[in-house]
Design a protein around this motif. Structure first.
Motif, PDB file in Angstrom:
ATOM      1  N   ALA A 104       0.832  -1.208   0.000  1.00 47.25           N
ATOM      2  CA  ALA A 104       0.000   0.000   0.000  1.00 47.25           C
ATOM      3  C   ALA A 104       0.865   1.257   0.000  1.00 47.25           C
ATOM      4  O   ALA A 104       0.559   2.237  -0.696  1.00 47.25           O
ATOM      5  CB  ALA A 104      -0.937  -0.012   1.202  1.00 47.25           C
ATOM      6  N   SER A 105       1.943   1.239   0.752  1.00 44.88           N
ATOM      7  CA  SER A 105       2.847   2.406   0.806  1.00 44.88           C
ATOM      8  C   SER A 105       3.507   2.657  -0.542  1.00 44.88           C
ATOM      9  O   SER A 105       3.581   3.802  -1.006  1.00 44.88           O
ATOM     10  CB  SER A 105       3.923   2.215   1.867  1.00 44.88           C
ATOM     11  N   LEU A 106       3.982   1.595  -1.177  1.00 41.79           N
ATOM     12  CA  LEU A 106       4.600   1.758  -2.494  1.00 41.79           C
ATOM     13  C   LEU A 106       3.572   2.205  -3.527  1.00 41.79           C
ATOM     14  O   LEU A 106       3.865   3.034  -4.391  1.00 41.79           O
ATOM     15  CB  LEU A 106       5.257   0.449  -2.933  1.00 41.79           C
ATOM     16  N   LYS A 107       2.373   1.657  -3.431  1.00 38.90           N
ATOM     17  CA  LYS A 107       1.303   2.046  -4.357  1.00 38.90           C
ATOM     18  C   LYS A 107       1.010   3.546  -4.236  1.00 38.90           C
ATOM     19  O   LYS A 107       0.831   4.238  -5.233  1.00 38.90           O
ATOM     20  CB  LYS A 107       0.044   1.219  -4.069  1.00 38.90           C
ATOM     21  N   GLU A 108       1.001   4.056  -3.003  1.00 35.20           N
ATOM     22  CA  GLU A 108       0.763   5.481  -2.772  1.00 35.20           C
ATOM     23  C   GLU A 108       1.891   6.329  -3.354  1.00 35.20           C
ATOM     24  O   GLU A 108       1.653   7.346  -4.017  1.00 35.20           O
ATOM     25  CB  GLU A 108       0.625   5.763  -1.280  1.00 35.20           C
ATOM     26  N   ILE A 109       3.119   5.921  -3.118  1.00 38.15           N
ATOM     27  CA  ILE A 109       4.277   6.653  -3.658  1.00 38.15           C
ATOM     28  C   ILE A 109       4.222   6.684  -5.180  1.00 38.15           C
ATOM     29  O   ILE A 109       4.439   7.725  -5.802  1.00 38.15           O
ATOM     30  CB  ILE A 109       5.593   6.019  -3.166  1.00 38.15           C
ATOM     31  N   LEU A 110       3.922   5.552  -5.782  1.00 38.67           N
ATOM     32  CA  LEU A 110       3.846   5.482  -7.244  1.00 38.67           C
ATOM     33  C   LEU A 110       2.682   6.304  -7.778  1.00 38.67           C
ATOM     34  O   LEU A 110       2.798   6.959  -8.821  1.00 38.67           O
ATOM     35  CB  LEU A 110       3.756   4.024  -7.702  1.00 38.67           C
ATOM     36  N   PHE A 111       1.551   6.302  -7.073  1.00 39.09           N
ATOM     37  CA  PHE A 111       0.423   7.134  -7.478  1.00 39.09           C
ATOM     38  C   PHE A 111       0.835   8.606  -7.485  1.00 39.09           C
ATOM     39  O   PHE A 111       0.538   9.340  -8.427  1.00 39.09           O
ATOM     40  CB  PHE A 111      -0.782   6.940  -6.558  1.00 39.09           C
ATOM     41  N   ASN A 112       1.520   9.047  -6.432  1.00 38.29           N
ATOM     42  CA  ASN A 112       1.964  10.441  -6.377  1.00 38.29           C
ATOM     43  C   ASN A 112       2.921  10.768  -7.517  1.00 38.29           C
ATOM     44  O   ASN A 112       2.872  11.854  -8.094  1.00 38.29           O
ATOM     45  CB  ASN A 112       2.604  10.756  -5.030  1.00 38.29           C
ATOM     46  N   GLY A 113       3.794   9.825  -7.853  1.00 39.69           N
ATOM     47  CA  GLY A 113       4.699  10.025  -8.992  1.00 39.69           C
ATOM     48  C   GLY A 113       3.939  10.145 -10.299  1.00 39.69           C
ATOM     49  O   GLY A 113       4.224  11.029 -11.119  1.00 39.69           O
ATOM     50  N   LYS A 114       2.974   9.259 -10.511  1.00 35.90           N
ATOM     51  CA  LYS A 114       2.161   9.334 -11.741  1.00 35.90           C
ATOM     52  C   LYS A 114       1.376  10.638 -11.770  1.00 35.90           C
ATOM     53  O   LYS A 114       1.288  11.299 -12.805  1.00 35.90           O
ATOM     54  CB  LYS A 114       1.200   8.139 -11.838  1.00 35.90           C
ATOM     55  N   ASN A 115       0.812  11.000 -10.630  1.00 34.63           N
ATOM     56  CA  ASN A 115       0.017  12.219 -10.527  1.00 34.63           C
ATOM     57  C   ASN A 115       0.864  13.459 -10.828  1.00 34.63           C
ATOM     58  O   ASN A 115       0.409  14.400 -11.474  1.00 34.63           O
ATOM     59  CB  ASN A 115      -0.592  12.275  -9.122  1.00 34.63           C
ATOM     60  N   THR A 116       2.118  13.440 -10.386  1.00 32.04           N
ATOM     61  CA  THR A 116       3.034  14.553 -10.633  1.00 32.04           C
ATOM     62  C   THR A 116       3.321  14.706 -12.121  1.00 32.04           C
ATOM     63  O   THR A 116       3.483  15.817 -12.613  1.00 32.04           O
ATOM     64  CB  THR A 116       4.353  14.330  -9.853  1.00 32.04           C
ATOM     65  N   HIS A 117       3.373  13.609 -12.841  1.00 34.66           N
ATOM     66  CA  HIS A 117       3.737  13.641 -14.263  1.00 34.66           C
ATOM     67  C   HIS A 117       2.539  13.515 -15.203  1.00 34.66           C
ATOM     68  O   HIS A 117       2.719  13.370 -16.410  1.00 34.66           O
ATOM     69  CB  HIS A 117       4.759  12.523 -14.549  1.00 34.66           C
ATOM     70  N   ILE A 118       1.330  13.607 -14.688  1.00 31.66           N
ATOM     71  CA  ILE A 118       0.141  13.370 -15.510  1.00 31.66           C
ATOM     72  C   ILE A 118       0.002  14.357 -16.663  1.00 31.66           C
ATOM     73  O   ILE A 118      -0.509  14.010 -17.729  1.00 31.66           O
ATOM     74  CB  ILE A 118      -1.146  13.345 -14.635  1.00 31.66           C
ATOM     75  N   ASN A 119       0.468  15.581 -16.490  1.00 38.79           N
ATOM     76  CA  ASN A 119       0.296  16.558 -17.569  1.00 38.79           C
ATOM     77  C   ASN A 119       1.151  16.259 -18.794  1.00 38.79           C
ATOM     78  O   ASN A 119       0.803  16.660 -19.901  1.00 38.79           O
ATOM     79  CB  ASN A 119       0.513  17.982 -17.056  1.00 38.79           C
ATOM     80  N   TYR A 120       2.245  15.521 -18.625  1.00 41.62           N
ATOM     81  CA  TYR A 120       3.023  15.086 -19.789  1.00 41.62           C
ATOM     82  C   TYR A 120       2.191  14.104 -20.615  1.00 41.62           C
ATOM     83  O   TYR A 120       2.187  14.140 -21.840  1.00 41.62           O
ATOM     84  CB  TYR A 120       4.346  14.452 -19.359  1.00 41.62           C
TER      85      TYR A 120
END
Length: 183
Positions: free
Chosen positions: A22-38
């Motif tokens: 769950a912790s890794l999933k959250e970190i990865l979600f935040n990473g994807k969310n940060t780069h979503i505009n690309y």
């Protein structure tokens, strides 16, 4: 776009090996969310504003029904409606729509201190990222502008902190229902 795809690959690898916590999933979600505009730009979609991205992150964290979340952000971001430039307030509006009576915004004000700002008025106005962060001191005012605005909405409350401070210094006891400093 490359960072987003790399995050997807890492997520897929962790999931396929049973190592996606769950912790890794959250970190990865935040990473994807940060780069979503690309991804949005590549697919011809409109960029998400910073407020929309913040709302997505909070919504993600709140999907656990036991979660209690406190978001400390500028009043404009947590507002229940868009209040500035058809952009600032999207976070609060989206969260209010999603969570209805489980979302409460509490605005805070200050009449002294310092604040930082940039001259670029729109958060997504350009993508040069060369804006200089400036700092200035708040100018004293006799008018509590936020408080006056909030009183126009019958569902809003605010603490008149100067009056509260004065009353508390005078030793008044506010354990009764007659709390006249809450407007």
């Amino acid at each position: 776009m490359a960072n987003y795809n790399t995050i997807l690959e890492i997520e897929n690898q962790l999931e396929s090996t049973g190592n996606l916590t769950a912790s890794l999933k959250e970190i990865l979600f935040n990473g994807k969310n940060t780069h979503i505009n690309y991804v949005n730009r590549k697919n011809g979609k409109q960029n998400q504003s910073r407020d929309e991205i913040m709302a997505d992150r909070i919504s993600y964290l709140a999907h656990n029904s036991d979660s209690k979340i406190i978001v400390w952000a500028h009043n404009a971001h947590i507002s229940n409606e868009i209040i500035t430039d058809n952009e600032i307030g999207i976070m609060g509006r989206n969260l209010k729509q999603e969570f209805k009576n489980d979302y409460h915004s509490i605005g805070l004000t200050s009449l002294k201190g310092n604040y930082s700002f940039i001259d670029e008025r729109f958060i997504n106005g350009d993508h040069f990222y060369i804006d200089e962060l400036k700092k200035t001191t708040m100018q004293s005012t006799e008018t509590n502008l936020w408080e006056n605005s909030l009183t126009l909405n019958g569902k809003s409350f605010y603490l008149d902190m100067p009056t509260l401070t004065k009353e508390l210094k005078n030793g008044r006891n506010y354990r009764t229902n007659e709390i006249d400093w809450i407007r």
